[in-house]
Structure formats: structure tokens, C-alpha cells
Scaffold this motif. Structure first.
Motif, PDB file in Angstrom:
ATOM      1  N   ASN A 217       0.808  -1.220   0.000  1.00  0.00           N
ATOM      2  CA  ASN A 217       0.000   0.000   0.000  1.00  0.00           C
ATOM      3  C   ASN A 217       0.844   1.274   0.000  1.00  0.00           C
ATOM      4  N   CYS A 218       1.778   1.342  -0.948  1.00  0.00           N
ATOM      5  CA  CYS A 218       2.650   2.515  -1.061  1.00  0.00           C
ATOM      6  C   CYS A 218       2.741   2.971  -2.514  1.00  0.00           C
TER       7      CYS A 218
ATOM      8  N   GLU B 280      -2.548  -1.364  -8.684  1.00  0.00           N
ATOM      9  CA  GLU B 280      -3.161  -0.580  -7.618  1.00  0.00           C
ATOM     10  C   GLU B 280      -3.364   0.894  -7.936  1.00  0.00           C
TER      11      GLU B 280
ATOM     12  N   PRO C 169      -4.871   5.568  -4.365  1.00  0.00           N
ATOM     13  CA  PRO C 169      -5.883   5.144  -3.386  1.00  0.00           C
ATOM     14  C   PRO C 169      -5.665   5.809  -2.031  1.00  0.00           C
ATOM     15  N   ASN C 170      -6.741   6.136  -1.343  1.00  0.00           N
ATOM     16  CA  ASN C 170      -6.647   6.788  -0.035  1.00  0.00           C
ATOM     17  C   ASN C 170      -5.924   5.939   0.996  1.00  0.00           C
ATOM     18  N   THR C 171      -5.893   4.654   0.767  1.00  0.00           N
ATOM     19  CA  THR C 171      -5.260   3.727   1.720  1.00  0.00           C
ATOM     20  C   THR C 171      -3.738   3.691   1.581  1.00  0.00           C
ATOM     21  N   HIS C 172      -3.208   4.339   0.537  1.00  0.00           N
ATOM     22  CA  HIS C 172      -1.786   4.213   0.242  1.00  0.00           C
ATOM     23  C   HIS C 172      -0.957   5.341   0.869  1.00  0.00           C
ATOM     24  N   LYS C 173       0.252   4.981   1.241  1.00  0.00           N
ATOM     25  CA  LYS C 173       1.190   5.922   1.838  1.00  0.00           C
ATOM     26  C   LYS C 173       2.161   6.427   0.769  1.00  0.00           C
TER      27      LYS C 173
END
Length: 259
Positions: free
Chosen positions: A109-110, A143, A158-162
Motif C-alpha cells: 500500500n505505497c 493498484e 488510493p486513499n489507503t496508500h502511503k
């Protein structure tokens, strides 16, 4: 090719980049797993040069805009990650090591940002709002993707990604001569107006005020004066681009309403 757990592709959309593309591809060809190039109808030998580095060279005959063209190119990528480059950019050894390290870590998730250092008219521009220039250029292929924008496209994250900021520099060799600058910006001006026509209103006063603010912002707030005469030239040119954008949009509205 990279020895990492994750594979990575270098992806480019190009047109008439014969003077630049070889140097760009040389900076990645020995360590990426895949190179994907989508040409939009070059009239020079861009495609022939590209084929020296990869067999994944594709050509389209229509132009859907920068965002959708990048989406098309990404559809040909099979690697785990995609590294986006422009033909006039070069990956430095330091940035290469940062990218390979990021792939080896395989953090979930990056998305990854690189710092681009641009040169214009023969000089590196280290102020003027041009540097630091952090841009999202590396992400997991499954992603993220580019927006649909005709121009000034961006990666839809995506909002979930750092966001991870990589070390090293992406060198960007922009225009050497003024005619190259005007040719490129004229294309962008038209696409900017196309994208906003019928959705956004403009006026001559907006064109003047926005262009004046652009000059003040670049030359004073962003310390363009520290770039010397190049900084002054770039601030004036940028102000002119902003004026032309809003004036073009206003004139389109005016012509439609004219008897």
C-alpha cells in the motif's frame, strides 16, 4: 535486469523524441525487467531507436489526451510495478538504487515519489517553483493509474496508500531553445482550454490578474530571482502562458455568443 522479488517496468508515452529517448532508455535498460513504449505517431526515427531497447513498442494513430494515453501504455505492462518516465528524463544512479531498494522492501500500500531536477535553456533551475519537484512516478501496476485528464494528468492514488519519497534525482532535460518551449506550451494551452470549455468561465480581467500573480509567485515567492536571468525569463514566459490560457477560454466564449 533487477534481482528483486518484485519486477518493474519502465513506461513511456512518446512522440518525436529521437533526440532524447536513447539517453533516457540507457539509464534504465540494464536493470528494469521490462520497457513499454507507446508512440503517438512520430515522424522522426523515435520508434526505430526505441526498438533497439525493447520489443514492446506500440503505435497509436489517434490522441485521446495524456491521461488516457498513459492508461493505454499501462495496459501493456506485465511487471509488478511501473516506473513512469518522459523521454527527456534520465534516472541517476542514486535514484536507481533507491528504486531497487524500494522494490526489495516490498512495502504494501505505497506509492513512490521522485524528486525531479529540470534544466531549461542550458541551465539547471533550482528555484522558481521548479525544485524540489516531487512527482509520483512509481507504483504497483494493479493498484494505481493515471487520471483521464487531457493535460496535466496525475496518478490516482488510493486513499489507503502511503506516499514514500525516494532518494536520488530524476534529471529532466527540458527545452533548449525558445521555439521548443512555445511549441510545447501551445499544445498544452489548447488542451487546457479544451478541457474547461463549457465548464469554466473566464474573462480578460482574470487573464491579467492570474498572469500577474503567476509572475509574482514564481519570481518572488518561489525565489526565481536566485536562478538569475533564466529565472526572470521563465517567470515572464509562465505568466504569458497563464494569460493566454484564460484569454483563449474567454475568447472561445465570446465567439460563441457573438451574433
Amino acid at each position: 535486469m533487477s534481482k528483486n522479488i518484485n519486477t518493474v517496468a519502465a513506461a513511456l508515452i512518446v512522440k518525436n523524441e529521437a533526440d532524447n529517448i536513447a539517453q533516457c532508455l540507457q539509464s534504465v535498460c540494464n536493470w528494469v525487467d521490462e520497457i513499454v513504449i507507446l508512440d503517438s505517431g512520430s515522424s522522426d526515427n523515435t520508434v526505430d531507436i526505441a526498438k533497439r531497447f525493447t520489443d514492446k513498442v506500440y503505435v497509436t494513430t489517434d490522441w485521446p489526451g495524456f491521461g488516457k494515453q498513459r492508461q493505454r501504455a499501462q495496459s501493456h505492462v506485465v511487471s509488478d510495478f511501473v516506473l513512469w518516465l518522459d523521454a527527456d528524463e534520465i534516472v541517476t544512479p542514486e535514484l536507481k538504487e533507491s528504486i531497487l531498494h524500494a522494490l526489495d522492501e516490498a512495502r504494501p500500500n505505497c506509492v513512490f515519489y521522485v524528486n525531479r531536477l529540470s534544466s531549461a535553456f542550458g541551465k539547471e533551475i533550482k528555484h522558481s517553483g521548479w525544485h524540489p519537484d516531487w512527482i509520483c512516478r512509481l507504483y504497483k501496476t494493479s493498484e494505481a493509474h493515471y487520471s483521464d485528464s487531457l493535460v496535466h494528468e496525475h496518478v490516482v492514488v488510493p486513499n489507503t496508500h502511503k506516499k514514500i519519497y525516494l532518494g536520488g534525482t530524476l534529471k529532466h532535460n527540458t527545452f533548449k531553445y525558445l521555439h521548443e518551449y512555445t511549441a510545447k506550451t501551445n499544445q498544452y494551452i489548447k488542451l487546457w482550454s479544451d478541457q474547461r470549455e463549457g465548464k469554466k468561465t473566464s474573462s480578460l480581467s482574470k487573464a491579467i490578474s492570474h498572469s500577474m500573480f503567476r509572475f509574482i509567485k514564481m519570481y518572488f515567492f518561489k525565489k526565481g530571482f536566485l536562478d538569475g536571468r533564466h529565472g526572470l525569463v521563465l517567470a515572464l514566459l509562465s505568466a504569458n502562458v497563464v494569460f493566454t490560457r484564460y484569454a483563449d477560454l474567454w475568447l472561445r466564449e465570446y465567439v460563441k455568443k457573438a451574433p
